[in-house]
Design a protein around this motif. Structure first.
Motif, PDB file in Angstrom:
ATOM      1  N   VAL A   1       0.843  -1.183   0.000  1.00 39.35           N
ATOM      2  CA  VAL A   1       0.000   0.000   0.000  1.00 39.35           C
ATOM      3  C   VAL A   1       0.882   1.238   0.000  1.00 39.35           C
ATOM      4  CG1 VAL A   1      -0.379  -0.096   2.521  1.00 39.35           C
ATOM      5  CG2 VAL A   1      -1.909   1.263   1.087  1.00 39.35           C
ATOM      6  N   LEU A   2       0.667   2.090  -0.994  1.00 44.29           N
ATOM      7  CA  LEU A   2       1.370   3.351  -1.096  1.00 44.29           C
ATOM      8  C   LEU A   2       0.429   4.418  -0.572  1.00 44.29           C
ATOM      9  CD1 LEU A   2       2.530   2.873  -4.813  1.00 44.29           C
ATOM     10  CD2 LEU A   2       3.771   2.203  -2.752  1.00 44.29           C
ATOM     11  N   GLY A   3       0.997   5.480   0.015  1.00 45.86           N
ATOM     12  CA  GLY A   3       0.114   6.512   0.526  1.00 45.86           C
ATOM     13  C   GLY A   3       0.661   7.894   0.293  1.00 45.86           C
ATOM     14  N   SER A   4      -0.213   8.831  -0.001  1.00 51.62           N
ATOM     15  CA  SER A   4       0.189  10.227  -0.133  1.00 51.62           C
ATOM     16  C   SER A   4      -1.040  11.056  -0.478  1.00 51.62           C
ATOM     17  CB  SER A   4       1.232  10.384  -1.244  1.00 51.62           C
ATOM     18  OG  SER A   4       1.470  11.741  -1.531  1.00 51.62           O
ATOM     19  N   ALA A   5      -0.897  12.371  -0.288  1.00 50.30           N
ATOM     20  CA  ALA A   5      -1.920  13.275  -0.788  1.00 50.30           C
ATOM     21  C   ALA A   5      -1.580  13.670  -2.217  1.00 50.30           C
ATOM     22  CB  ALA A   5      -1.983  14.522   0.084  1.00 50.30           C
ATOM     23  N   THR A   6      -0.298  13.532  -2.572  1.00 48.53           N
ATOM     24  CA  THR A   6       0.180  14.000  -3.869  1.00 48.53           C
ATOM     25  C   THR A   6       0.977  12.886  -4.551  1.00 48.53           C
ATOM     26  OG1 THR A   6       2.071  14.922  -2.675  1.00 48.53           O
ATOM     27  CG2 THR A   6       0.318  16.453  -3.271  1.00 48.53           C
ATOM     28  N   PRO A   7       0.281  11.902  -5.097  1.00 48.90           N
ATOM     29  CA  PRO A   7       0.975  10.761  -5.707  1.00 48.90           C
ATOM     30  C   PRO A   7       1.900  11.181  -6.840  1.00 48.90           C
ATOM     31  CG  PRO A   7      -1.432  10.468  -5.749  1.00 48.90           C
ATOM     32  CD  PRO A   7      -1.175  11.830  -5.232  1.00 48.90           C
ATOM     33  N   SER A   8       2.926  10.399  -7.061  1.00 41.38           N
ATOM     34  CA  SER A   8       3.788  10.631  -8.217  1.00 41.38           C
ATOM     35  C   SER A   8       2.974  10.341  -9.481  1.00 41.38           C
ATOM     36  CB  SER A   8       4.996   9.701  -8.169  1.00 41.38           C
ATOM     37  OG  SER A   8       4.580   8.352  -8.343  1.00 41.38           O
ATOM     38  N   LEU A   9       3.363  10.962 -10.580  1.00 39.34           N
ATOM     39  CA  LEU A   9       2.652  10.715 -11.840  1.00 39.34           C
ATOM     40  C   LEU A   9       2.729   9.245 -12.245  1.00 39.34           C
ATOM     41  CD1 LEU A   9       1.831  12.686 -14.672  1.00 39.34           C
ATOM     42  CD2 LEU A   9       1.726  13.466 -12.333  1.00 39.34           C
ATOM     43  N   GLU A  10       3.827   8.596 -11.887  1.00 42.49           N
ATOM     44  CA  GLU A  10       3.954   7.165 -12.171  1.00 42.49           C
ATOM     45  C   GLU A  10       2.821   6.409 -11.479  1.00 42.49           C
ATOM     46  OE1 GLU A  10       6.500   9.130 -11.579  1.00 42.49           O
ATOM     47  OE2 GLU A  10       8.054   8.680 -13.069  1.00 42.49           O
ATOM     48  N   ALA A  11       2.584   6.758 -10.208  1.00 40.15           N
ATOM     49  CA  ALA A  11       1.535   6.076  -9.451  1.00 40.15           C
ATOM     50  C   ALA A  11       0.151   6.454  -9.991  1.00 40.15           C
ATOM     51  CB  ALA A  11       1.650   6.416  -7.973  1.00 40.15           C
ATOM     52  N   VAL A  12      -0.025   7.715 -10.348  1.00 43.78           N
ATOM     53  CA  VAL A  12      -1.310   8.152 -10.903  1.00 43.78           C
ATOM     54  C   VAL A  12      -1.638   7.334 -12.147  1.00 43.78           C
ATOM     55  CG1 VAL A  12      -2.488  10.062 -12.074  1.00 43.78           C
ATOM     56  CG2 VAL A  12      -1.154  10.498  -9.990  1.00 43.78           C
ATOM     57  N   HIS A  13      -0.621   7.175 -12.980  1.00 41.14           N
ATOM     58  CA  HIS A  13      -0.796   6.418 -14.215  1.00 41.14           C
ATOM     59  C   HIS A  13      -1.242   4.986 -13.903  1.00 41.14           C
ATOM     60  CE1 HIS A  13      -0.235   5.396 -18.368  1.00 41.14           C
ATOM     61  NE2 HIS A  13       0.743   4.549 -18.121  1.00 41.14           N
ATOM     62  N   LEU A  14      -0.588   4.369 -12.922  1.00 43.77           N
ATOM     63  CA  LEU A  14      -0.958   2.996 -12.543  1.00 43.77           C
ATOM     64  C   LEU A  14      -2.375   2.948 -11.983  1.00 43.77           C
ATOM     65  CD1 LEU A  14       2.344   1.731 -10.835  1.00 43.77           C
ATOM     66  CD2 LEU A  14       1.444   1.085 -13.079  1.00 43.77           C
ATOM     67  N   MET A  15      -2.747   3.969 -11.220  1.00 45.88           N
ATOM     68  CA  MET A  15      -4.110   4.001 -10.670  1.00 45.88           C
ATOM     69  C   MET A  15      -5.126   4.101 -11.796  1.00 45.88           C
ATOM     70  SD  MET A  15      -4.170   6.334  -7.242  1.00 45.88           S
ATOM     71  CE  MET A  15      -2.660   7.277  -7.226  1.00 45.88           C
ATOM     72  N   ARG A  16      -4.805   4.982 -12.748  1.00 44.32           N
ATOM     73  CA  ARG A  16      -5.761   5.180 -13.835  1.00 44.32           C
ATOM     74  C   ARG A  16      -5.866   3.958 -14.726  1.00 44.32           C
ATOM     75  NH1 ARG A  16      -5.817  11.491 -15.698  1.00 44.32           N
ATOM     76  NH2 ARG A  16      -6.684  12.238 -13.736  1.00 44.32           N
TER      77      ARG A  16
END
Ligand code: ADP
Ligand code: ZN
Ligand code: ZN
Length: 662
Positions: free
Chosen positions: A284-299
């Motif tokens: 589990v990764l956590g943040s209010a401001t995810p890295s774009l790499e993580a955003v991409h994976l989420m999307r």
């Protein structure tokens, strides 16, 4: 003679050197057995002796007359099990270093063990003191009961992420598996360790690079023996010798601290993802401001998003205002000055933030903030004053510095330097009775200074804190009301394709410091370019919109997360040698990846000197390779780096998925 009768006595030893493993004979009386793997040894090496680690056994017997015998086997019990060794092999492959180099970044070096200072946690609190919010219980439920493996817990500071992590950790520990809980900086481990010890008692171990080697070894052994099952630490703690991890937690996932800046330049997030896949653990990764790499994976649906949308301790998102700096000769606009006065009059506190990672060699318009960018790479160009050129440090293209701003026609163009010292003087003049302190990397070098300042501010012994990046991170100040961001655009001109992402994240994080506990937080963002998406959307808190725009740009320009990069820096005292070496490497890479430059083909950029062209007397040149096909690129580079030997007097730094582009 059959196998049984002749006990094998050969072992393979890895050293902390960029070399493959060596075969040695075991000392008299020892025979090869799996227990030896992970033991440190003293081995004759060249004309002396060197410490290494046994990593396995040769598949074929070597020539006994040419094989040296180990001087000594140091450990009675190996330092790691199969998972750590597999991880080391993966790190070596992935980050292009030797197995010995990988291991030396992972395992302790001490001989003696020493205890950490003991915490006297008053009492062990139970998990049930808090009634979880609905979002929190849904998150805990997902993390514990659902079959998904990879999660992102999104929520601003104060939204209760920690509590979710703790309850998920409890569940995993109850299953008899271990938990590795990482934070991006050593400074953040102290507070977290206290919280965890309070909750989990002696099951907690801590690992980071500022423990003494003897303390690190002690904690390492406690984890290995199973005495400690919950490991808290910074980046390198991802290598904790747990036998059966069930959960990896990485808080503040977006932080650069998770990436090593020395060989092997691993990213703790990538290591955790690999290990988790290997053993079937969750991440589990956590943040209010995810890295774009993580955003991409989420999307893409590869990371499941869990959201905490409210502050739980009485806070609320702050009110954010933007103020145009255009025409201001001072670092503080009248709006900000008024707001500071008003806040101080209410006996509340102020943080003034300055992004000093702003690069001092960018060429910009002081009237409208326009910055010269490379036409091909869309990254800031760097002004080389001596040669009077603007240089793109990705592709090497050059331009003349403009005399007139192409955007607003102003003649006031050039080099804008802003320093915290200067601002401190201005503030002392403006608010003479405020108790003021400065917190940045210069002042932080004085040992204990940062802690002292933070503590004083927390207690209310200071009114106003001026700071750089350090104030954006994990600090909680109950009496803080106003956050002023002095030059929000600083940092946009960095020759780095992540410049906008960083500026956006910083504004969001610094803003998040206000209104943490009381609902009256206020943020003032001063900027020359209020229309820049990374600033405007940060002020409006429109994360999704910013990510959509930024991802579209990255895709159009072939930057991560749509491609992968490898950066090779060649450094050395002699500029000529360094340049020739970089050219040689670039040519070999071009030959390894022939064909027209297209997106599927690894693309070689450079050689060109690094934005930071000289560091500690070393000249630096770089070659960038990028591709959508990582295995192809990686395979090609592995063989090129092997087949092109390093020239004497030059050194190579290899960075897979680089975060720093300077
Ligand atoms: P984050 O980790 O997201 O920054 P924290 O875990 O620090 O947030 O939580 C912020 C504050 O809210 C803490 O003081 C914590 O004790 C409190 N808190 C967390 N969960 C709850 C809850 N369910 N009810 C009330 N307070 C909570
Ligand atoms: Zn201009
Ligand atoms: Zn360029």
């Amino acid at each position: 003679m059959d196998e049984e009768a002749a006990p094998r006595r050969w072992v393979q030893v890895a050293f902390s050197l960029p070399l493959a493993e060596f075969t040695y004979a075991l000392p008299e009386g020892l025979r090869a057995s799996p227990q030896l793997v992970g033991c440190r040894v003293k081995a004759p090496f060249r004309s002396g002796e060197k410490e290494g680690i046994i990593v396995g056994f040769p598949t074929e017997d070597p020539d006994p007359s040419k094989t040296k015998t180990l001087a000594k086997v140091i450990d009675e019990k190996g330092l790691f099990g199969p998972l750590t060794l597999d991880t080391a092999r993966w790190v070596a492959r992935q980050y292009l270093c030797s197995l010995g180099e990988a291991l030396s970044a992972m395992v302790p070096i001490a001989r003696k063990e020493r205890n950490l200072p003991v915490w006297t946690a008053e009492e062990q609190a139970s998990d049930h003191d808090l009634v979880l919010s609905l979002e929190q219980s849904e998150a805990v439920q997902a993390l514990t009961a659902d079959p998904d493996k990879l999660y992102y817990l999104r929520g601003m500071t104060g939204s209760g992420k920690t509590e979710v992590f703790l309850q998920a950790a409890r569940w995993v520990l109850d299953q008899g598996r271990q938990v590795v809980y990482l934070v991006p900086e050593i400074a953040l481990t102290w507070q977290l360790r206290e919280t965890l010890v309070h909750r989990f008692g002696p099951a907690v171990a801590v690992l980071h690079s500022r423990l003494t080697p003897a303390q690190k070894l002690k904690e390492w052994r406690r984890i290995q023996s199973g005495e400690a099952q919950l490991v808290v630490g910074a980046r390198s703690a991802v290598f904790a010798p747990v036998s059966d991890p069930g959960l990896f937690i990485l808080d503040e996932e977006h932080e650069g601290g998770y990436k090593s800046s020395n060989s092997p330049r691993y990213h703790a997030r990538q290591v955790a993802l690999w290990m988790a896949a290997k053993v079937g653990a969750k991440v589990v990764l956590g943040s209010a401001t995810p890295s774009l790499e993580a955003v991409h994976l989420m999307r893409e649906g590869r990371l499941r998003t869990l959201t905490l949308s409210r502050r739980l301790a009485g806070g609320a998102p702050p009110a954010i205002r933007m103020v145009n700096l255009r025409g201001s000769t001072s670092s503080l606009t009248p709006e900000l000055i008024d707001a500071v006065h008003a806040t101080l009059a209410r006996k509340r506190q102020v943080v003034l933030f300055l992004n000093r990672r702003g690069f001092t060699q960018s060429f910009s318009c002081k009237t409208c903030g326009y910055e010269a960018q490379c036409r091909h790479c869309s990254v800031g160009m760097t002004w080389h004053k001596g040669r009077n050129i603007l240089l793109c440090h990705y592709c090497g293209s050059q331009a003349r510095p403009m005399q007139v701003c192409p955007q607003c026609g102003s003649l006031d163009v050039g080099w804008a330097v802003v320093g915290t010292e200067h601002i401190e003087e201005e503030i002392a003049t403006l608010f003479p009775s405020a108790r003021t302190a400065r917190l940045d990397s210069d002042t932080a070098e004085v040992k204990g200074h940062a802690e002292g300042v933070v503590e004083a501010f927390r207690k209310g012994d200071l009114d106003l804190l001026i700071g750089t990046q350090m104030v954006a991170k994990g600090l909680n100040f109950p009496r803080l009301q106003l956050v002023g961001i002095l030059h929000a655009d600083l940092g946009l001109a960095l020759p780095d394709f992540r410049a906008a992402e960083r500026v956006y994240g910083l504004i969001r994080q610094v803003s998040g410091r206000a209104g943490r506990f009381l609902p009256d937080g206020e943020v003032i963002i001063q900027t020359l370019r209020p229309d820049t998406p990374s600033i405007l959307l940060a002020a409006q808190g429109k994360d999704e919109e910013f990510w959509t725009q930024e991802l579209a740009l990255r895709k159009a320009l072939d930057f991560p997360p749509f491609t992968r990069l490898v950066r090779i820096v060649v450094r050395g005292k002699d500029e000529g040698k360094v340049r020739v070496e970089a050219q040689r490497l670039a040519e070999a890479l071009h030959q390894a990846f022939p064909g027209p430059q297209g997106h599927e083909i690894p693309e070689v950029l450079g050689p060109v000197e690094c934005p930071l062209a000289t560091v500690a007397g070393n000249r630096r040149w770089q070659v960038l390779v990028r591709s959508t096909d990582f295995p192809l690129m990686h395979h090609g580079m592995t063989s090129v780096l092997k087949s092109v030997p390093t020239t004497a007097g030059t050194y190579r730094e290899i960075d897979v998925d680089p975060l720093s582009m300077l």
